[in-house]
Design a protein around this motif. Structure first.
Motif, mmCIF file in Angstrom:
data_model
loop_
_atom_site.group_PDB
_atom_site.id
_atom_site.type_symbol
_atom_site.label_atom_id
_atom_site.label_comp_id
_atom_site.label_asym_id
_atom_site.label_seq_id
_atom_site.Cartn_x
_atom_site.Cartn_y
_atom_site.Cartn_z
ATOM 1 N N SER A 118 1.108 -1.145 0.046
ATOM 2 C CA SER A 118 -0.101 -0.011 -0.019
ATOM 3 C C SER A 118 0.951 1.097 0.121
ATOM 4 C CB SER A 118 -0.807 -0.205 1.026
ATOM 5 O OG SER A 118 -2.188 0.971 1.066
ATOM 6 N N THR A 119 0.420 2.193 0.330
ATOM 7 C CA THR A 119 0.877 3.683 0.361
ATOM 8 C C THR A 119 0.353 4.585 1.363
ATOM 9 O OG1 THR A 119 -0.489 5.097 -1.111
ATOM 10 C CG2 THR A 119 1.239 3.832 -2.209
ATOM 11 N N LYS A 158 -14.270 12.357 -3.779
ATOM 12 C CA LYS A 158 -14.825 11.100 -3.684
ATOM 13 C C LYS A 158 -14.220 10.017 -4.400
ATOM 14 C CE LYS A 158 -18.996 13.345 -2.695
ATOM 15 N NZ LYS A 158 -20.792 13.651 -3.134
ATOM 16 N N HIS A 159 -12.744 10.088 -4.859
ATOM 17 C CA HIS A 159 -12.007 9.260 -5.518
ATOM 18 C C HIS A 159 -10.606 9.305 -4.957
ATOM 19 C CE1 HIS A 159 -10.573 6.777 -8.668
ATOM 20 N NE2 HIS A 159 -9.826 7.904 -9.237
ATOM 21 N N ALA A 160 -10.109 7.957 -4.769
ATOM 22 C CA ALA A 160 -8.589 7.781 -4.492
ATOM 23 C C ALA A 160 -7.982 7.574 -5.758
ATOM 24 C CB ALA A 160 -8.559 6.801 -3.405
ATOM 25 N N LYS A 161 -7.204 8.776 -6.209
ATOM 26 C CA LYS A 161 -6.570 8.605 -7.413
ATOM 27 C C LYS A 161 -5.050 8.068 -7.400
ATOM 28 C CE LYS A 161 -5.727 11.628 -11.371
ATOM 29 N NZ LYS A 161 -5.469 13.108 -11.776
ATOM 30 N N THR A 162 -4.929 6.947 -6.892
ATOM 31 C CA THR A 162 -3.669 6.234 -6.594
ATOM 32 C C THR A 162 -3.092 5.495 -7.706
ATOM 33 O OG1 THR A 162 -2.496 4.629 -5.204
ATOM 34 C CG2 THR A 162 -4.708 4.264 -5.646
ATOM 35 N N ASN A 163 -1.739 5.668 -7.940
ATOM 36 C CA ASN A 163 -1.108 4.785 -9.024
ATOM 37 C C ASN A 163 -0.527 3.375 -8.409
ATOM 38 O OD1 ASN A 163 -1.234 6.927 -10.835
ATOM 39 N ND2 ASN A 163 0.366 7.987 -9.745
ATOM 40 N N GLN A 164 -0.931 2.933 -7.291
ATOM 41 C CA GLN A 164 -0.670 1.733 -6.619
ATOM 42 C C GLN A 164 -1.309 0.769 -7.451
ATOM 43 O OE1 GLN A 164 1.756 1.409 -4.338
ATOM 44 N NE2 GLN A 164 1.531 -0.633 -3.929
ATOM 45 N N GLU A 165 -0.217 -0.380 -7.768
ATOM 46 C CA GLU A 165 -0.700 -1.688 -8.822
ATOM 47 C C GLU A 165 -1.725 -2.520 -7.930
ATOM 48 O OE1 GLU A 165 1.345 -5.275 -10.984
ATOM 49 O OE2 GLU A 165 2.515 -3.972 -10.071
#
Length: 211
Positions: A118-119, A158-165
């Motif tokens: 995670s991050t 209202k959105h988690a803009k993550t680049n996590q794979e």
């Protein structure tokens, strides 16, 4: 440049005292409910801290930085009748956890993790939504503090803009992100989301003490 060595104080854990490594500190707090601990940059500072109270150091920045009177006046003081949330993530392993506390007392309200791959931003986001849901369920009007601009923006969007794979190891995390986003889209709340001003006030009371 060599990484600066840190020393870890455990006021409340399986064993208490000053520990030379995070691995030794982690043994004392892992699985221990409401453990109290924090890192310091020198052994002497850590030893002095151990002789005092945990609450003398939580929410306070042990690195002294100069802040002008005008800056302090402009920001003001935090609202102590509130809750604070924070996350901690090991950048080498990706292990993440988050928690929420009452700002004034540091009393733990919830703690989740560790989660794999995670991050910190994901943790901050989940902590903030968890706090909002908890406050709504309790019909509690307290404001909520986060020290993460990213998490606050993600909540507002209202959105988690993550680049996590998305991998098999962090499937649970992405399920939690989806539930958090759905909660934000399907629930109204009047809770004030406030930015914790770390530079002025020191570390947020929900800090894990590993910096």
């Amino acid at each position: 440049m060599a990484k600066k060595r840190k020393y870890y104080v455990v006021w409340k854990g399986i064993k208490t005292g000053v520990f030379d490594t995070w691995a030794e500190c982690n043994k004392q707090i892992s699985g221990f409910t409401q453990a109290q601990y924090k890192s310091f940059l020198s052994k002497k500072e850590a030893e002095n801290a151990f002789e005092g109270s945990y609450w003398n150091y939580v929410g306070k920045n042990t690195k002294k930085t100069e802040v002008s009177f005008s800056e302090k006046k402009k920001v003001g003081n935090p609202i102590m009748q509130s809750i604070s949330v924070d996350a901690a993530c090991n950048t080498k392993t990706g292990d993440m956890e988050y928690k929420g506390v009452f700002t004034k007392t540091g009393q733990e309200i919830f703690i989740q993790g560790p989660f794999f791959d995670s991050t910190n931003n994901i943790g901050e986001f989940l902590a903030l939504v968890h706090g909002l849901a908890w406050l709504k369920k309790q019909n509690n009007k307290l404001p909520i503090y986060s020290d993460s601009k990213v998490a606050i923006k993600w909540v507002k969007d209202k959105h988690a803009k993550t680049n996590q794979e998305n991998t098999y190891r962090n499937k649970k995390i992405f399920e939690m992100i989806k539930r958090a986003e759905d909660w934000l889209k399907n629930n109204e709340y009047n809770t004030k989301i406030l930015k914790w001003e770390t530079r002025i006030w020191g570390e947020i009371p929900a800090d894990f003490g590993r910096k």
